[in-house]
Design a protein around this motif. Structure first.
Motif, mmCIF file in Angstrom:
data_model
loop_
_atom_site.group_PDB
_atom_site.id
_atom_site.type_symbol
_atom_site.label_atom_id
_atom_site.label_comp_id
_atom_site.label_asym_id
_atom_site.label_seq_id
_atom_site.Cartn_x
_atom_site.Cartn_y
_atom_site.Cartn_z
ATOM 1 N N MET A 86 -14.029 -3.162 -5.011
ATOM 2 C CA MET A 86 -12.761 -2.766 -4.446
ATOM 3 C C MET A 86 -12.958 -1.508 -3.604
ATOM 4 O O MET A 86 -13.655 -0.585 -4.019
ATOM 5 N N ASP A 87 -12.351 -1.483 -2.436
ATOM 6 C CA ASP A 87 -12.446 -0.318 -1.555
ATOM 7 C C ASP A 87 -11.643 0.847 -2.116
ATOM 8 O O ASP A 87 -10.551 0.655 -2.650
ATOM 9 N N ALA A 88 -12.164 2.056 -1.947
ATOM 10 C CA ALA A 88 -11.442 3.238 -2.411
ATOM 11 C C ALA A 88 -10.167 3.453 -1.607
ATOM 12 O O ALA A 88 -9.130 3.823 -2.142
ATOM 13 N N VAL A 89 -10.240 3.218 -0.305
ATOM 14 C CA VAL A 89 -9.076 3.391 0.554
ATOM 15 C C VAL A 89 -8.890 2.109 1.363
ATOM 16 O O VAL A 89 -9.827 1.631 2.008
ATOM 17 N N LYS A 90 -7.710 1.561 1.296
ATOM 18 C CA LYS A 90 -7.412 0.355 2.071
ATOM 19 C C LYS A 90 -5.926 0.372 2.402
ATOM 20 O O LYS A 90 -5.090 0.525 1.510
ATOM 21 N N VAL A 91 -5.601 0.237 3.662
ATOM 22 C CA VAL A 91 -4.208 0.210 4.102
ATOM 23 C C VAL A 91 -3.952 -1.135 4.749
ATOM 24 O O VAL A 91 -4.670 -1.548 5.656
ATOM 25 N N GLY A 92 -2.959 -1.832 4.260
ATOM 26 C CA GLY A 92 -2.647 -3.145 4.812
ATOM 27 C C GLY A 92 -1.158 -3.394 4.853
ATOM 28 O O GLY A 92 -0.384 -2.700 4.198
ATOM 29 N N GLN A 93 -0.775 -4.386 5.622
ATOM 30 C CA GLN A 93 0.644 -4.715 5.728
ATOM 31 C C GLN A 93 0.820 -6.169 6.139
ATOM 32 O O GLN A 93 -0.026 -6.744 6.821
ATOM 33 N N LEU A 94 1.926 -6.760 5.684
ATOM 34 C CA LEU A 94 2.350 -8.061 6.183
ATOM 35 C C LEU A 94 3.074 -7.790 7.497
ATOM 36 O O LEU A 94 3.982 -6.968 7.543
ATOM 37 N N THR A 95 2.665 -8.451 8.562
ATOM 38 C CA THR A 95 3.252 -8.127 9.856
ATOM 39 C C THR A 95 4.265 -9.146 10.357
ATOM 40 O O THR A 95 5.050 -8.855 11.247
ATOM 41 N N ASN A 96 4.246 -10.342 9.808
ATOM 42 C CA ASN A 96 5.205 -11.372 10.198
ATOM 43 C C ASN A 96 5.070 -12.468 9.159
ATOM 44 O O ASN A 96 4.212 -12.406 8.292
ATOM 45 N N ALA A 97 5.915 -13.473 9.233
ATOM 46 C CA ALA A 97 5.819 -14.559 8.260
ATOM 47 C C ALA A 97 6.428 -15.818 8.839
ATOM 48 O O ALA A 97 7.373 -15.757 9.621
#
Length: 172
Positions: free
Chosen positions: A1-12
């Protein structure tokens, strides 16, 4: 697992059966997955605690209908008909250099739902229609495009309750 990870759902995207439903829904809530609880409190225990039981509570949710499509309404109005709903969304992962395309993936949710309440909202001049529909979920599967095994799988009628391909409860 990465120490820092930023993600988001952008559309669906929402699919009703095999049909893409762009413009029909403003939102579609995934069902809450919650176990019944069994309270344990006995002499000699330092604290009481709530343990999860083997039974999940009813999986319910809501969606906001944006457009009354007469191709969907007859099935949605029939509370005895299970509707296959698929939600599909890209997950964009960001690093120090911006979006990292090699780490992004798609999340897909497959549901079989029975609509139990279909509100039709208010009518006013030049309105964008908004109606709230409620459902009960019979089947819920969550998958990631970068993995073969579903992350979560629940099928009420088939008696399936799995996390990452393994049964949650042992059969002894």
């Amino acid at each position: 697992m990465d120490a820092v990870k930023v993600g988001q759902l952008t559309n669906a995207d929402i699919y009703w059966g095999d049909d893409l439903c762009i413009g029909r829904f403003a939102s579609f809530e995934r069902p809450k997955l919650e176990y019944e609880k069994v309270k344990h409190a006995a002499l000699g225990m330092v604290a009481e605690f709530d343990a999860p039981s083997r039974q999940l509570k009813a999986m319910t949710g809501k969606c906001e209908v944006q457009f009354l499509d007469i191709d969907l309404l007859p099935d949605g109005y029939d509370p005895t008909k299970g509707i296959a709903i698929t939600m599909d969304a890209p997950v964009d992962v960001f690093g120090s250099g911006g979006i990292d395309l090699t780490r992004g993936y798609r999340l897909t949710w497959h549901l079989t739902v029975l609509f139990s309440a279909t509100g039709s909202g208010a009518h006013k001049l030049s309105n964008d229609f908004k109606g709230e529909w409620e459902y009960s979920c019979l089947r819920f599967v969550e998958k990631a495009s970068n993995r073969q095994t579903p992350l979560r799988e629940i099928d009420v009628m088939a008696q399936i309750n799995r996390v990452n391909g393994r049964d949650v409860w042992s059969k002894y």
